[in-house]
Design an enzyme around this catalytic site. Structure first.
Site, mmCIF file in Angstrom:
data_model
loop_
_atom_site.group_PDB
_atom_site.id
_atom_site.type_symbol
_atom_site.label_atom_id
_atom_site.label_comp_id
_atom_site.label_asym_id
_atom_site.label_seq_id
_atom_site.Cartn_x
_atom_site.Cartn_y
_atom_site.Cartn_z
ATOM 1 N N VAL A 12 0.833 -1.200 0.000
ATOM 2 C CA VAL A 12 0.000 0.000 0.000
ATOM 3 C C VAL A 12 0.878 1.264 0.000
ATOM 4 C CG1 VAL A 12 -1.650 1.335 1.389
ATOM 5 C CG2 VAL A 12 -1.973 -1.124 1.065
ATOM 6 N N ASP A 31 10.506 3.473 6.805
ATOM 7 C CA ASP A 31 10.335 2.061 7.136
ATOM 8 C C ASP A 31 11.533 1.638 7.988
ATOM 9 O OD1 ASP A 31 8.441 -0.267 5.463
ATOM 10 O OD2 ASP A 31 10.061 -0.948 6.799
ATOM 11 N N CYS A 269 -40.595 -18.685 -0.790
ATOM 12 C CA CYS A 269 -39.546 -19.244 -1.664
ATOM 13 C C CYS A 269 -38.164 -19.361 -1.026
ATOM 14 C CB CYS A 269 -39.438 -18.402 -2.928
ATOM 15 S SG CYS A 269 -40.911 -18.544 -3.937
ATOM 16 N N ARG A 332 -46.780 -17.578 4.860
ATOM 17 C CA ARG A 332 -45.886 -18.728 4.890
ATOM 18 C C ARG A 332 -44.454 -18.268 5.114
ATOM 19 N NH1 ARG A 332 -47.337 -21.185 -0.705
ATOM 20 N NH2 ARG A 332 -47.503 -18.958 -1.070
#
Ligand SMILES: NC(=O)c1ccc[n+]([C@@H]2O[C@H](COP(=O)([O-])OP(=O)(O)OC[C@H]3O[C@@H](n4cnc5c(N)ncnc54)[C@H](O)[C@@H]3O)[C@@H](O)[C@H]2O)c1
Length: 434
Positions: A12, A31, A269, A332
């Site tokens: 990223v 880093d 359904c 139902r």
């Protein structure tokens, strides 16, 4: 053009760095991995990703990219800092925030001696509330400064896919910036205004959750396609034909339909067909956990609604709307019928009104269904909504059978309204007026 530092030179961070540099911004990468820093400095992309190396070469040539392992130097040289460190899983699945916390301490420490305002943009994927309960307090503690006064933290999730990350950066589905101060966040939003995509400005927690919701949905789609494909293969059906036709339906399948949170599904359904399919799967000796988990998930959703009603602590319930959707009398597999059954089992006193459903008017399969399967619920149906409202301490609704505002307007003193389709906090008449 902005001066930007990027903490975390992985997939990223590197893609963000080269893409922003290509827009003329000045980037400094940070880093602790010195070999990544050296590669960055010498114009070599630390990751293998289409287009990255070429953009890195250009950026170095233009003097727009550098790198360091020294957070203080990077903060001094930038106005905006992106955090894109890893947030891996711990062994138990919990999110590991150790890299995020380390970087917040480093940024906070560096901000201690910086006089000008600083923007911090968290891009690492973190769970809702992490920015507000972990990131901001850590930076405030390390810097001795105040969020919203000396610095601002935004949450800006990343949607790139490895392999097409550069193309995704320039053509994202959308840009999301979560902030608690829209005015101060303007320089962050400005970085993205050139993109051909909608910018959503949200609160921080919504932005954090959007990322998880998108990734969960992507994973769900893949698992679904694979399970359906597996059933197809076992039944001798061509999975590609089925998948192609499924995808061709942009009205109900690949569409916003069925993606708004609400009450449980039901009707004649969906439950029946899922039951038949998963029964066949078991007959075939297959284990397809995703398909098999859908009905239990639906039942859990009804149980949560029951719990929310029980939590109010009132026993006289008025149910408005019983069928599985308004404008039909089909009971139902109506989730509201299941909910009422559970309340009856708890000994609650229930009266029900549904414009389309009443014992007297019932005909055909529904009349039979009520008499055979839910006669005890049939007895609770009332023709007159006023009887139900007068009886109820808690009014429960799930559909738009009566619009919510109309129900609100009819609430009496001390009466609660709970809309299980939104699972809102129960609304009490007195509070609603105040
Ligand atoms: N890789 C993807 O496709 C992708 C896509 C969207 C979002 N994300 C998220 O973005 C974040 C980063 O992912 P990634 O794949 O780029 O991770 P990565 O593991 O490739 O890179 C993380 C980098 O952070 C560095 N780092 C660790 N601690 C640091 C510190 N204190 N200061 C500065 N740098 C530090 C590491 O050395 C490493 O280079 C994660 O939260 C991930 O979930 C990743």
């Amino acid at each position: 053009m902005q001066s930007i530092s990027i903490f975390g030179l992985g997939y990223v961070g590197t893609v963000t760095a080269v893409c922003l540099a290509s827009r003329g911004h000045k980037l400094i990468g940070v880093d602790p991995n010195l070999s990544k820093v050296e590669r960055f400095k010498s114009g070599m992309s630390p990751i293998v990703e289409a287009g990255c190396q070429e953009m890195m070469t250009e950026a170095v040539k233009a003097g727009l990219i550098s790198a360091t392992d020294d957070a203080a130097e990077a903060i001094r040289q930038s106005e905006i800092s992106f955090i894109s460190v890893g947030t891996p899983s711990l062994r138990n699945g919990k999110l590991d925030l150790s890299h995020v916390k380390d970087v917040c301490e480093a940024i906070g420490g560096a901000l201690r001696t910086k006089d000008s305002f600083h923007w911090i943009v968290l891009r690492s994927t973190v769970l809702p509330s992490t920015t507000e309960t972990v990131v901001i307090p850590a930076i405030e503690a390390a810097s001795g400064k105040k969020s919203g006064r000396d610095f601002l933290v935004c949450f800006n999730p990343e949607f790139l896919r490895e392999g097409t990350a550069v193309a995704d950066f320039f053509n994202p589905p959308f840009t999301v910036v979560g902030t608690d101060n829209a005015k101060l966040a303007a320089p962050v939003l400005d970085l993205y205004r050139f993109l051909p995509a909608q910018i959503y400005e949200t609160d921080i927690e919504a932005a954090e959750m959007v990322k998880y919701s998108c990734n969960a949905f992507h994973a769900l789609k893949i698992a679904f396609a694979n399970e359906i494909g597996t059933v197809c293969n076992m039944l001798g059906v061509d999975p590609k034909i089925v998948a192609d036709i499924l995808k061709a339906d942009t009205k109900l399948n690949i569409s916003p339909a069925y993606l708004t949170p609400g009450f449980a599904f039901g009707g004649s359904c969906l439950p029946k067909d899922l039951r038949a399919l998963t029964y066949r799967v078991r007959e075939l000796g297959l284990r397809l956990p995703l398909l098999e988990s859908i009905l239990p998930s639906n039942t859990e959703h009804i149980d949560r609604a029951v719990e929310a009603i029980l939590a109010i602590g009132k026993r006289r319930i008025g149910v408005i709307g019983l069928s599985f959707k308004p404008g039909t009398d089909d009971l139902r597999e109506s989730p509201m019928v299941h909910l009422v059954k559970k309340l009856i089992a708890e000994g609650y006193q229930i009266k029900i009104w549904d414009e389309n459903v009443s014992l007297g008017r019932l005909i055909g399969s529904n009349r039979q269904f009520i008499h055979e399967y839910i006669p005890h619920i049939g007895m609770l149906l009332h023709e007159n909504i006023d009887d139900v409202l007068a009886h109820a301490e808690v009014i429960v609704t799930a559909t738009n059978a009566v619009p919510r505002e109309q129900l609100m307007a009819r609430l009496g003193e001390g009466q609660y309204l709970i809309d299980v389709a939104t699972l809102d906090q129960p609304v009490l008449k007195a509070e609603a007026i105040a």
